[in-house]
Motif scaffolding. Structure first.
Motif, PDB file in Angstrom:
ATOM      1  N   GLN A  81      44.192  49.891  32.113  1.00  0.00           N
ATOM      2  CA  GLN A  81      45.654  49.774  32.195  1.00  0.00           C
ATOM      3  C   GLN A  81      46.227  48.348  32.848  1.00  0.00           C
ATOM      4  OE1 GLN A  81      47.179  53.354  33.653  1.00  0.00           O
ATOM      5  NE2 GLN A  81      46.824  54.343  31.822  1.00  0.00           N
ATOM      6  N   LEU A  82      45.517  48.084  34.228  1.00  0.00           N
ATOM      7  CA  LEU A  82      46.086  46.757  34.401  1.00  0.00           C
ATOM      8  C   LEU A  82      45.937  45.476  33.489  1.00  0.00           C
ATOM      9  CD1 LEU A  82      44.512  47.068  38.045  1.00  0.00           C
ATOM     10  CD2 LEU A  82      46.994  46.669  37.468  1.00  0.00           C
ATOM     11  N   LEU A  83      44.803  45.604  32.742  1.00  0.00           N
ATOM     12  CA  LEU A  83      44.322  44.524  31.872  1.00  0.00           C
ATOM     13  C   LEU A  83      45.357  44.621  30.781  1.00  0.00           C
ATOM     14  CD1 LEU A  83      40.481  44.427  32.444  1.00  0.00           C
ATOM     15  CD2 LEU A  83      42.328  42.465  32.941  1.00  0.00           C
ATOM     16  N   HIS A  84      45.299  45.815  30.041  1.00  0.00           N
ATOM     17  CA  HIS A  84      45.662  46.021  28.596  1.00  0.00           C
ATOM     18  C   HIS A  84      47.228  46.717  28.464  1.00  0.00           C
ATOM     19  CE1 HIS A  84      41.905  44.643  27.353  1.00  0.00           C
ATOM     20  NE2 HIS A  84      41.335  45.696  28.095  1.00  0.00           N
ATOM     21  N   ARG A  85      47.675  47.561  29.557  1.00  0.00           N
ATOM     22  CA  ARG A  85      48.800  48.023  29.397  1.00  0.00           C
ATOM     23  C   ARG A  85      49.875  47.201  29.981  1.00  0.00           C
ATOM     24  NH1 ARG A  85      48.508  51.910  25.450  1.00  0.00           N
ATOM     25  NH2 ARG A  85      46.890  53.259  25.655  1.00  0.00           N
ATOM     26  N   ILE A  86      49.592  46.556  31.413  1.00  0.00           N
ATOM     27  CA  ILE A  86      50.515  45.922  32.092  1.00  0.00           C
ATOM     28  C   ILE A  86      50.536  44.461  32.005  1.00  0.00           C
ATOM     29  CG2 ILE A  86      51.311  45.501  34.565  1.00  0.00           C
ATOM     30  CD1 ILE A  86      51.424  48.350  33.612  1.00  0.00           C
ATOM     31  N   ALA A  87      49.156  43.840  32.115  1.00  0.00           N
ATOM     32  CA  ALA A  87      49.058  42.253  31.954  1.00  0.00           C
ATOM     33  C   ALA A  87      49.206  41.887  30.300  1.00  0.00           C
ATOM     34  CB  ALA A  87      48.061  41.775  32.508  1.00  0.00           C
ATOM     35  N   LYS A  88      48.538  42.961  29.374  1.00  0.00           N
ATOM     36  CA  LYS A  88      48.192  42.780  28.187  1.00  0.00           C
ATOM     37  C   LYS A  88      47.594  41.200  27.851  1.00  0.00           C
ATOM     38  CE  LYS A  88      52.420  45.022  26.460  1.00  0.00           C
ATOM     39  NZ  LYS A  88      52.782  45.615  27.751  1.00  0.00           N
ATOM     40  N   VAL A  89      46.548  41.232  28.568  1.00  0.00           N
ATOM     41  CA  VAL A  89      45.616  39.949  28.521  1.00  0.00           C
ATOM     42  C   VAL A  89      45.257  39.821  26.964  1.00  0.00           C
ATOM     43  CG1 VAL A  89      44.707  40.174  30.906  1.00  0.00           C
ATOM     44  CG2 VAL A  89      43.508  41.336  28.991  1.00  0.00           C
ATOM     45  N   GLN A  90      44.944  38.375  26.699  1.00  0.00           N
ATOM     46  CA  GLN A  90      44.371  37.776  25.771  1.00  0.00           C
ATOM     47  C   GLN A  90      43.072  36.889  25.937  1.00  0.00           C
ATOM     48  OE1 GLN A  90      46.099  38.371  22.583  1.00  0.00           O
ATOM     49  NE2 GLN A  90      47.353  39.583  23.858  1.00  0.00           N
ATOM     50  N   SER A  91      42.132  37.056  25.088  1.00  0.00           N
ATOM     51  CA  SER A  91      40.932  36.226  25.103  1.00  0.00           C
ATOM     52  C   SER A  91      41.168  34.809  25.545  1.00  0.00           C
ATOM     53  CB  SER A  91      40.285  36.065  23.892  1.00  0.00           C
ATOM     54  OG  SER A  91      39.099  35.748  23.786  1.00  0.00           O
ATOM     55  N   GLY A  92      40.427  34.324  26.649  1.00  0.00           N
ATOM     56  CA  GLY A  92      40.529  33.154  27.209  1.00  0.00           C
ATOM     57  C   GLY A  92      41.480  33.118  28.315  1.00  0.00           C
ATOM     58  N   ASP A  93      42.122  34.253  28.659  1.00  0.00           N
ATOM     59  CA  ASP A  93      43.161  34.049  29.668  1.00  0.00           C
ATOM     60  C   ASP A  93      42.480  33.924  31.206  1.00  0.00           C
ATOM     61  OD1 ASP A  93      45.199  34.433  28.234  1.00  0.00           O
ATOM     62  OD2 ASP A  93      45.647  36.506  28.856  1.00  0.00           O
ATOM     63  N   ARG A  94      42.924  33.363  32.077  1.00  0.00           N
ATOM     64  CA  ARG A  94      42.357  33.125  33.418  1.00  0.00           C
ATOM     65  C   ARG A  94      42.704  34.147  34.467  1.00  0.00           C
ATOM     66  NH1 ARG A  94      44.349  28.427  31.751  1.00  0.00           N
ATOM     67  NH2 ARG A  94      46.165  28.517  33.237  1.00  0.00           N
ATOM     68  N   ILE A  95      41.960  34.983  35.135  1.00  0.00           N
ATOM     69  CA  ILE A  95      42.351  36.055  35.707  1.00  0.00           C
ATOM     70  C   ILE A  95      41.658  36.072  37.053  1.00  0.00           C
ATOM     71  CG2 ILE A  95      43.032  37.890  34.002  1.00  0.00           C
ATOM     72  CD1 ILE A  95      40.426  39.234  34.877  1.00  0.00           C
ATOM     73  N   LEU A  96      42.559  36.284  38.323  1.00  0.00           N
ATOM     74  CA  LEU A  96      41.871  36.422  39.436  1.00  0.00           C
ATOM     75  C   LEU A  96      42.028  37.836  40.098  1.00  0.00           C
ATOM     76  CD1 LEU A  96      40.870  35.047  42.223  1.00  0.00           C
ATOM     77  CD2 LEU A  96      43.358  34.630  42.762  1.00  0.00           C
ATOM     78  N   ILE A  97      40.866  38.059  40.766  1.00  0.00           N
ATOM     79  CA  ILE A  97      40.705  39.569  41.140  1.00  0.00           C
ATOM     80  C   ILE A  97      40.283  39.379  42.569  1.00  0.00           C
ATOM     81  CG2 ILE A  97      39.587  41.711  40.951  1.00  0.00           C
ATOM     82  CD1 ILE A  97      38.861  40.734  38.068  1.00  0.00           C
ATOM     83  N   HIS A  98      41.166  39.946  43.360  1.00  0.00           N
ATOM     84  CA  HIS A  98      40.898  40.033  44.837  1.00  0.00           C
ATOM     85  C   HIS A  98      40.249  41.442  45.100  1.00  0.00           C
ATOM     86  CE1 HIS A  98      43.280  36.553  45.906  1.00  0.00           C
ATOM     87  NE2 HIS A  98      44.569  37.089  45.435  1.00  0.00           N
ATOM     88  N   GLY A  99      38.995  41.097  46.015  1.00  0.00           N
ATOM     89  CA  GLY A  99      38.308  42.397  46.330  1.00  0.00           C
ATOM     90  C   GLY A  99      37.508  42.560  44.955  1.00  0.00           C
ATOM     91  N   ALA A 100      36.980  41.852  44.463  1.00  0.00           N
ATOM     92  CA  ALA A 100      36.214  41.886  43.255  1.00  0.00           C
ATOM     93  C   ALA A 100      34.843  42.672  43.228  1.00  0.00           C
ATOM     94  CB  ALA A 100      35.922  40.570  42.596  1.00  0.00           C
ATOM     95  N   ALA A 101      34.294  42.641  44.212  1.00  0.00           N
ATOM     96  CA  ALA A 101      33.154  43.680  44.301  1.00  0.00           C
ATOM     97  C   ALA A 101      33.307  44.984  44.606  1.00  0.00           C
ATOM     98  CB  ALA A 101      32.155  42.882  45.201  1.00  0.00           C
ATOM     99  N   GLY A 102      34.612  45.605  44.795  1.00  0.00           N
ATOM    100  CA  GLY A 102      34.983  46.831  45.065  1.00  0.00           C
ATOM    101  C   GLY A 102      34.738  47.797  43.705  1.00  0.00           C
ATOM    102  N   GLY A 103      35.229  48.815  43.766  1.00  0.00           N
ATOM    103  CA  GLY A 103      35.321  49.863  42.697  1.00  0.00           C
ATOM    104  C   GLY A 103      36.352  49.263  41.486  1.00  0.00           C
ATOM    105  N   VAL A 104      37.666  49.073  41.532  1.00  0.00           N
ATOM    106  CA  VAL A 104      38.610  48.500  40.600  1.00  0.00           C
ATOM    107  C   VAL A 104      37.931  47.100  40.531  1.00  0.00           C
ATOM    108  CG1 VAL A 104      40.858  48.027  40.164  1.00  0.00           C
ATOM    109  CG2 VAL A 104      40.239  50.091  41.561  1.00  0.00           C
ATOM    110  N   GLY A 105      37.476  46.396  41.363  1.00  0.00           N
ATOM    111  CA  GLY A 105      37.252  44.979  41.202  1.00  0.00           C
ATOM    112  C   GLY A 105      36.050  44.947  40.154  1.00  0.00           C
ATOM    113  N   THR A 106      35.043  45.540  40.361  1.00  0.00           N
ATOM    114  CA  THR A 106      33.858  45.623  39.482  1.00  0.00           C
ATOM    115  C   THR A 106      34.334  46.110  38.041  1.00  0.00           C
ATOM    116  OG1 THR A 106      33.024  47.708  40.346  1.00  0.00           O
ATOM    117  CG2 THR A 106      32.046  45.488  41.092  1.00  0.00           C
TER     118      THR A 106
END
Length: 361
Positions: free
Chosen positions: A131-156
């Protein structure tokens, strides 16, 4: 019939988690009784344990945000579910238990062939990521994203789903977890605020299209400053409040105040807050549709959640201690006794850079 469940006796550290015995409740009209197979342990549960989550019942109560189980009782008026079916549900509280009663309309069918520990990880952490990606951010292929805590559950989960969406990904975490972040297709970055901003400026001079921040506090400002014009900061947690020795709720309020200020700052960038239960309340069909889509991706092998460990229900405090010390790569799962014994008798499924779907092609 008596059953075991974990309670929070008071708000505090992992030692407040106790396992108790009670009489099993009977499902009321419109409810089903569920024998729990697996329940996830997420950082949200830590916030609940510490009393930093809004809308909590009074202690003592049973935590547990998500479950996968088997329907074994039907209350009156239930249609569309049968005894013996596997279901998943977002419980918010109550999941650390051998049995629960749930409204039938909250249950989503789980394909019988999928691993229960992997399936339960989808309910909170993967739906959040989706939902973060597709419902809220509505990302498109090629977008640059930064994830904090990327090795955690939501991060992975964000990294796996971001890979499927064709995103250019960057992830902050401690250096001991950089190999995992790289294996999932992202550029690893040191998590310290004084380090991640210069690295982002060096790696992507134009800035990020989206930043996902579950830390909150003044960290939000650093995240916001890495955004490109038109970029979005999406906040979905307040882990920084846990490091405060006093005034933790004030720290949460500070985060929301700063987020509000950033959301109205007139510089073509935006800032919003996401909460899965709030969005589920406003758009209930989205949750069911998104979880069903994720279960289909799990069944066909397109995603494979990284399971940090599978522990027995009685080890809930052990799981929370691991989260408190940032010693988790992926997701923690508690299994009820029968399920834990079954999982212990077969080889553990562990992802590697070679066999993980996100490392392919």
């Amino acid at each position: 019939m008596r059953y075991r469940h974990v309670i929070i006796s008071r708000h505090g550290g992992p030692d407040v988690l106790e396992i108790v015995m009670d009489e099993r409740p009977e499902p009321r009209a419109g409810e089903v009784g569920v024998r729990v197979l697996a329940t996830g342990v997420a950082f949200t549960d830590v916030l609940i344990r510490e009393g930093l989550y809004l809308g909590l019942p009074k202690v003592p109560f049973t935590p547990g945000y998500e479950i996968v189980g088997i329907v074994d009782q039907l209350g009156s008026g239930v249609a569309g579910l049968d005894i013996g079916q596997r279901i998943a549900a977002l419980t918010v509280v109550g999941g650390y238990s051998e049995y629960v009663c749930l409204p039938a309309h909250e249950c989503v069918l789980v394909p019988p062939e999928v691993d229960v520990a992997e399936a339960v990880g989808l309910v909170l952490q993967y739906v959040t990521a989706y939902q973060l990606l597709h419902r809220i951010a509505k990302v498109q292929s090629g977008d640059r994203i930064l994830i904090h805590g990327a090795a955690g559950g939501v991060g992975t989960a964000l990294l796996e789903l971001g890979h499927l969406a064709g995103l250019k990904m960057y992830g902050t975490d401690s250096t001991t977890k950089h190999d995992l972040i790289a294996n999932l297709g992202a550029t690893p970055i040191d998590y310290l605020p004084e380090n991640f901003q210069p690295q982002i400026r060096r790696l992507t001079p134009n800035g990020m299209d989206v930043v996902f921040d579950a830390i909150g506090g003044r960290h939000l400002l650093g995240s916001y400053q890495t955004l490109a014009p038109g970029g979005q900061l999406i906040s979905y947690g307040f882990s920084s409040a846990l490091s405060a020795h006093w005034g933790r709720l004030l720290k949460v309020g500070e985060s929301m105040g700063l987020l509000t200020l950033l959301s109205i700052w007139p510089d073509r960038r935006s800032a919003v807050f996401y909460n899965i239960t709030d969005l589920k309340r406003r758009q209930p069909n989205w949750f069911r549709d998104d979880l069903t889509s994720l279960l289909d991706l799990l069944a066909d092998g397109s995603i494979q959640p990284i399971i940090a460990d599978r522990l027995p229900l009685a080890d809930a405090a052990v799981a929370h201690n691991l989260l408190d010390h940032a010693a988790v790569r992926g997701q923690l799962v508690l299994l009820c006794d029968e399920t834990f014994r079954a999982n212990s008798s077969k080889p553990e499924r562990k992802s590697s850079p070679v066999d993980h779907p996100s490392a392919r092609g």
